[in-house]
Enzyme design. Structure first.
Site, PDB file in Angstrom:
ATOM      1  N   ALA A  92       0.801  -1.217   0.000  1.00 29.47           N
ATOM      2  CA  ALA A  92       0.000   0.000   0.000  1.00 29.47           C
ATOM      3  C   ALA A  92       0.837   1.272   0.000  1.00 29.47           C
ATOM      4  CB  ALA A  92      -0.928   0.001   1.216  1.00 29.47           C
ATOM      5  N   LYS A  93       2.106   1.148   0.410  1.00 31.78           N
ATOM      6  CA  LYS A  93       3.044   2.276   0.451  1.00 31.78           C
ATOM      7  C   LYS A  93       2.439   3.481   1.165  1.00 31.78           C
ATOM      8  CE  LYS A  93       5.515   0.675  -3.639  1.00 31.78           C
ATOM      9  NZ  LYS A  93       4.653  -0.502  -3.946  1.00 31.78           N
ATOM     10  N   ARG A  94       1.926   3.221   2.365  1.00 32.52           N
ATOM     11  CA  ARG A  94       1.352   4.280   3.176  1.00 32.52           C
ATOM     12  C   ARG A  94       2.444   5.035   3.919  1.00 32.52           C
ATOM     13  NH1 ARG A  94      -2.536   2.996   0.146  1.00 32.52           N
ATOM     14  NH2 ARG A  94      -4.637   2.664   0.954  1.00 32.52           N
TER      15      ARG A  94
END
Length: 271
Positions: A92-94
């Site tokens: 998700a590369k949050r």
């Protein structure tokens, strides 16, 4: 899943393969489009045929959330399909201010029960720490990626000649440990994987870029493997889109098995 459990899976399967689930409606086999939920049907077939060889699955969240509410429902169903002894990665590369990151962490770790989530480090400690507060859950921090634009920032050197990615690796180890912190290290940067391993000798690396992107599995193992393997090598397109025909899942199985056999040899060589 803790580090010893993950290593146990690697040993049992003689594999450190992560299968990336990037289900694109424009790329999945055409015959699936008549299904009630084509993305679910696609992922289900891939998981069923590759679970013998994979120690991890990495759903790319963008391919699900692009479909709106139905996509989130599909993601939940797909995550339920993954065997409980296989490591799960929410790609998700949050990474946001602390209170927002805390809610992202609750979403992926509590609501959806993923084992790990990919996180961007640009906003620093307070954007990453909330993800590290969950027991037996993992942050997979972006360190040295394989996309062309990675050179825009990651390789910029400070006055002492230290590239930014090395500063990220060093600083972030103050926040977490090898028991809850992994790093994304691109396979197409083979010559630098060894440098990353020197800085983070005990951490696991999630390594994308093998297969369709041209990364070398043997180089990744040579420079990146440690005493507990320390690698999850991801292949997405090279497995899931190996065929666009009705036999797509069976062909995906063959591609996964090819990688697993190579991984078996590398594990025997380096461990």
């Amino acid at each position: 899943m803790n580090q010893s459990e993950l290593f146990s899976q690697i040993q049992q399967k003689s594999s450190f393969l992560c299968v990336g689930l990037d289900p694109d409606l424009e790329k999945i086999p055409r015959h699936l489009l008549s299904e009630k939920d084509p993305i679910f049907s696609f992922c289900k077939a891939i998981i069923e045929e590759t679970a013998d060889f994979a120690v991890a699955y990495k759903p790319n969240i963008a391919f699900f959330e692009a479909l709106g509410a139905k996509g989130w429902e599909t993601l939940a169903k797909v995550s339920e399909l993954i065997p409980k002894d296989i490591f799960t990665i929410a790609d998700a590369k949050r990474g946001d201010i602390g209170n927002t990151s805390k809610l992202y962490a609750k979403a992926f770790f509590e609501s959806m029960d993923f084992d790990s989530v990919t996180v961007a480090p640009y906003m620093g400690k307070d954007s990453v720490s909330p993800f590290l507060e969950f027991e037996n859950k993992w942050v997979i921090l972006l360190a040295l990626t394989s996309n062309p634009g990675s050179m825009d920032f990651q390789l910029i050197e400070d006055k002492a000649g230290k590239p930014l990615y090395q500063s990220v690796l060093e600083k972030s180890q103050e926040w977490g440990s090898p028991q809850n912190l992994m790093y994304v290290v691109g396979a197409t940067r083979g010559e630098l994987i060894g440098e990353v391993r020197k800085i983070a000798p005990d951490h696991f690396f999630l390594v994308p870029g093998v297969g369709a992107q041209g990364g070398s599995l043997s180089e990744v193992a040579k420079f990146g493997m440690n005493s507990s393997c320390g690698l999850l090598v991801n292949s997405s397109r090279g497995i899931i889109y190996a065929s666009s025909e009705r036999d797509f899942a069976q062909v995906a199985r063959k591609e996964a098995e090819k990688l697993q056999l190579e991984m078996r040899e590398l594990l025997e060589k380096y461990l």
